[in-house]
Design an enzyme around this catalytic site. Structure first.
Site, PDB file in Angstrom:
ATOM      1  N   TYR A  19     -13.112  19.869 -14.298  1.00 62.42           N
ATOM      2  CA  TYR A  19     -13.750  18.556 -14.370  1.00 62.42           C
ATOM      3  C   TYR A  19     -14.852  18.472 -13.313  1.00 62.42           C
ATOM      4  O   TYR A  19     -14.607  18.714 -12.132  1.00 62.42           O
ATOM      5  CB  TYR A  19     -12.684  17.479 -14.145  1.00 62.42           C
ATOM      6  CG  TYR A  19     -13.152  16.071 -14.359  1.00 62.42           C
ATOM      7  CD1 TYR A  19     -13.593  15.651 -15.612  1.00 62.42           C
ATOM      8  CD2 TYR A  19     -13.161  15.156 -13.315  1.00 62.42           C
ATOM      9  CE1 TYR A  19     -14.031  14.354 -15.810  1.00 62.42           C
ATOM     10  CE2 TYR A  19     -13.589  13.850 -13.511  1.00 62.42           C
ATOM     11  CZ  TYR A  19     -14.026  13.461 -14.760  1.00 62.42           C
ATOM     12  OH  TYR A  19     -14.455  12.179 -14.953  1.00 62.42           O
ATOM     13  N   ARG A  68       0.822  -1.211   0.000  1.00 66.37           N
ATOM     14  CA  ARG A  68       0.000   0.000   0.000  1.00 66.37           C
ATOM     15  C   ARG A  68       0.855   1.260   0.000  1.00 66.37           C
ATOM     16  O   ARG A  68       0.385   2.340  -0.335  1.00 66.37           O
ATOM     17  CB  ARG A  68      -0.959  -0.002   1.201  1.00 66.37           C
ATOM     18  CG  ARG A  68      -2.186   0.900   0.976  1.00 66.37           C
ATOM     19  CD  ARG A  68      -3.189   0.856   2.104  1.00 66.37           C
ATOM     20  NE  ARG A  68      -2.621   1.268   3.353  1.00 66.37           N
ATOM     21  CZ  ARG A  68      -2.417   0.482   4.420  1.00 66.37           C
ATOM     22  NH1 ARG A  68      -2.777  -0.780   4.398  1.00 66.37           N
ATOM     23  NH2 ARG A  68      -1.858   0.947   5.518  1.00 66.37           N
ATOM     24  N   ASP A  77      -4.827  21.023 -13.371  1.00 64.56           N
ATOM     25  CA  ASP A  77      -5.113  19.728 -13.982  1.00 64.56           C
ATOM     26  C   ASP A  77      -4.783  19.895 -15.467  1.00 64.56           C
ATOM     27  O   ASP A  77      -5.511  20.557 -16.211  1.00 64.56           O
ATOM     28  CB  ASP A  77      -6.586  19.375 -13.767  1.00 64.56           C
ATOM     29  CG  ASP A  77      -6.997  18.066 -14.433  1.00 64.56           C
ATOM     30  OD1 ASP A  77      -6.301  17.609 -15.359  1.00 64.56           O
ATOM     31  OD2 ASP A  77      -8.036  17.498 -14.040  1.00 64.56           O
ATOM     32  N   LYS A  94      -5.618   9.084 -19.711  1.00 64.50           N
ATOM     33  CA  LYS A  94      -5.819   9.702 -21.020  1.00 64.50           C
ATOM     34  C   LYS A  94      -4.526   9.610 -21.855  1.00 64.50           C
ATOM     35  O   LYS A  94      -4.071   8.521 -22.121  1.00 64.50           O
ATOM     36  CB  LYS A  94      -6.322  11.135 -20.830  1.00 64.50           C
ATOM     37  CG  LYS A  94      -7.402  11.276 -19.723  1.00 64.50           C
ATOM     38  CD  LYS A  94      -8.717  10.639 -20.101  1.00 64.50           C
ATOM     39  CE  LYS A  94      -9.732  10.543 -18.959  1.00 64.50           C
ATOM     40  NZ  LYS A  94     -10.042  11.765 -18.239  1.00 64.50           N
TER      41      LYS A  94
HETATM   42  C1  LIG Z   1     -10.681  12.030 -16.969  1.00 71.00           C
HETATM   43  C2  LIG Z   1     -10.329  13.258 -16.254  1.00 71.00           C
HETATM   44  C3  LIG Z   1     -10.204  13.293 -14.870  1.00 71.00           C
HETATM   45  C4  LIG Z   1     -10.505  12.096 -14.001  1.00 71.00           C
HETATM   46  O1  LIG Z   1      -9.554  11.102 -14.212  1.00 71.00           O
HETATM   47  P1  LIG Z   1      -9.867   9.531 -13.998  1.00 71.00           P
HETATM   48  O2  LIG Z   1      -8.583   8.884 -14.379  1.00 71.00           O
HETATM   49  O3  LIG Z   1     -11.021   9.192 -14.899  1.00 71.00           O
HETATM   50  O4  LIG Z   1     -10.226   9.353 -12.574  1.00 71.00           O
HETATM   51  C5  LIG Z   1      -9.823  14.480 -14.267  1.00 71.00           C
HETATM   52  N1  LIG Z   1      -9.564  15.577 -14.999  1.00 71.00           N
HETATM   53  C6  LIG Z   1      -9.673  15.590 -16.342  1.00 71.00           C
HETATM   54  C7  LIG Z   1      -9.379  16.835 -17.089  1.00 71.00           C
HETATM   55  C8  LIG Z   1     -10.053  14.435 -17.013  1.00 71.00           C
HETATM   56  O5  LIG Z   1     -10.163  14.456 -18.344  1.00 71.00           O
END
Ligand SMILES: *Cc1c(COP(=O)(O)O)cnc(C)c1O
Length: 398
Positions: free
Chosen positions: A115, A62, A187, A212
């Site tokens: 988001y 962990r 982000d 992504k």
């Molecule tokens: C997809 C996404 C998230 C969340 O990420 P996960 O891996 O799906 O938990 C956060 N911010 C942005 C800009 C995203 O495209």
């Protein structure tokens, strides 16, 4: 021996070799996947040496695993940061930072195009622990500054935002934080370190959904937070308690995906620009949101701080209701219908249906989600094939 692969090298070299040992276990060119929940000690003295931090080694799964350690180093190098912490998902990374940095009475300010799950987590859940969330209009720096008070601990934004692709002036954003002694988080999932490195503009933390572009193959979930080692220390400690670590196998897949990150991004950028230009010139298209287009509201900011504009494109059809818009989506043959972005496979969706279907029309409109809006996450397929496919879908000629 081998060289330490660091900033002196180009991005594609960092993507392939960064963070990895020159000579690995079993003389293997790849890192072995270490499937272990726990790590053993030779004798009691070894346990004591570990506790007294005389030894760097694994203890319990962990708190970390060798595959995660390698991919964290690679991600830190790609982003130009000191350290990185990998999580089970992008959302787990956001939760990890927010929970470790904010306490009852503290406040966080968001640009409102962030988001929606991140904003939801703060507004609906951190509020239960006494944390106050304020949201201001995206790219309204005066409003952000006005929302700061002595309890504000964190400023959060995405850049580019989704699905409107607004671009935050990172220098300005970071300067607001510094002026008020408040930490800043970007982000940068849609930008990736190939196109923009927010740390270079003075931002404190960069976060990615590595689900992504970074992993790039639509086959895993992961998140990462990157910044200075001392700022990440308490965040890493809390992750060990929250248990939001990723698995060794996923970390290996993320590392493998990153090997081609730089070349994938070149094609994503090239496809994104070409398709955005095609859409903008098409008579059925009313408006295209893509920061690489001169018509984009934030094109100048994007040009000044980005090396490329990615492959997420949002566009609106001329004189089309939601059904006529859905027909265009349904006629596409190459892009599959689905949420997410940044993978090699192109995806397409109608935000009104995919993400906002259950909301009342007025609420959708308040988020800028129109019925005639389509969002395409362009993959790395042949550029002309994608354009031909969109053309037949728009013109209903199939
Ligand atoms: C997809 C996404 C998230 C969340 O990420 P996960 O891996 O799906 O938990 C956060 N911010 C942005 C800009 C995203 O495209």
């Amino acid at each position: 021996m081998g060289l330490e692969i660091d900033k002196l090298y180009g991005d594609s070299t960092l993507a392939v070799h960064g963070g990895e040992a020159h000579q690995k276990a079993q003389n293997s060119i790849t890192d072995p996947v270490v499937m272990a929940s726990t790590y053993t000690f030779n004798d009691t003295q070894a346990v004591i040496d570990y506790i007294e931090q005389k030894q760097s080694r694994g203890e319990y799964g962990r708190y970390g695993n060798p595959n995660e350690a390698v991919v964290e180093k690679k991600l830190a190098k790609l982003e130009g940061g000191e350290d990185a912490i990998v999580y089970a998902s992008g959302m787990a990374a956001i939760v990890g930072v927010v929970m470790s940095k904010l306490s009852a009475g503290d406040e966080v300010v968001f640009f409102d195009e962030c988001y929606h799950r991140s904003r939801e987590f703060c507004a609906k859940h951190m509020s239960r622990f006494g944390v106050i969330t304020r949201q201001v209009e995206a790219c309204n720096y005066e409003a952000m500054e006005a929302a700061i008070n002595e309890n504000t601990k964190l400023l959060v934004s995405e850049s580019p935002t989704n699905p409107h692709l607004s671009i935050v002036d990172l220098e300005r954003f970071a300067a607001i934080g510094k002026r008020h002694n408040v930490e800043t988080l970007i982000d940068a999932t849609l930008a990736t370190p190939h196109n923009c490195r927010p740390l270079e503009f003075g931002v404190d933390y960069v976060l990615h959904s590595a689900t992504k572009y970074l992993s790039g193959h639509n086959d895993l979930l992961a998140g990462v937070i990157i910044g200075d080692t001392d700022k990440l220390e308490d965040i890493r400690y809390l992750r060990g308690i929250l248990g939001s670590i990723n698995s060794a196998h996923n970390c290996y897949l993320l590392q493998r995906g990153l090997k081609t990150f730089d070349v994938r991004m070149e094609r994503h950028n090239q496809n994104g620009q070409a398709i955005a230009e095609f859409l903008e010139a098409h008579p059925r298209v009313e408006k295209v949101y893509y920061p690489g287009l001169e018509s984009h509201q934030y094109h100048d900011v994007a040009k000044a701080q980005m090396n490329g504009f990615g492959s997420l494109i949002t566009f609106e059809l001329r004189d089309a209701d939601w059904r006529a818009t859905a027909d265009v989506v349904d006629r596409c043959r190459i892009p599959k219908i689905g949420p997410s972005l940044g993978g090699v496979e192109s995806l397409i969706e109608q935000p009104m249906v995919m993400s906002y279907y259950e909301l009342p029309a007025e609420e959708r409109a308040s988020y800028g989600i129109r019925d005639n809006m389509i969002r395409m996450a362009v993959g790395i397929e042949n550029t002309q094939d994608l354009i031909d496919d969109l053309k037949q879908a728009l013109e209903g000629t199939a």
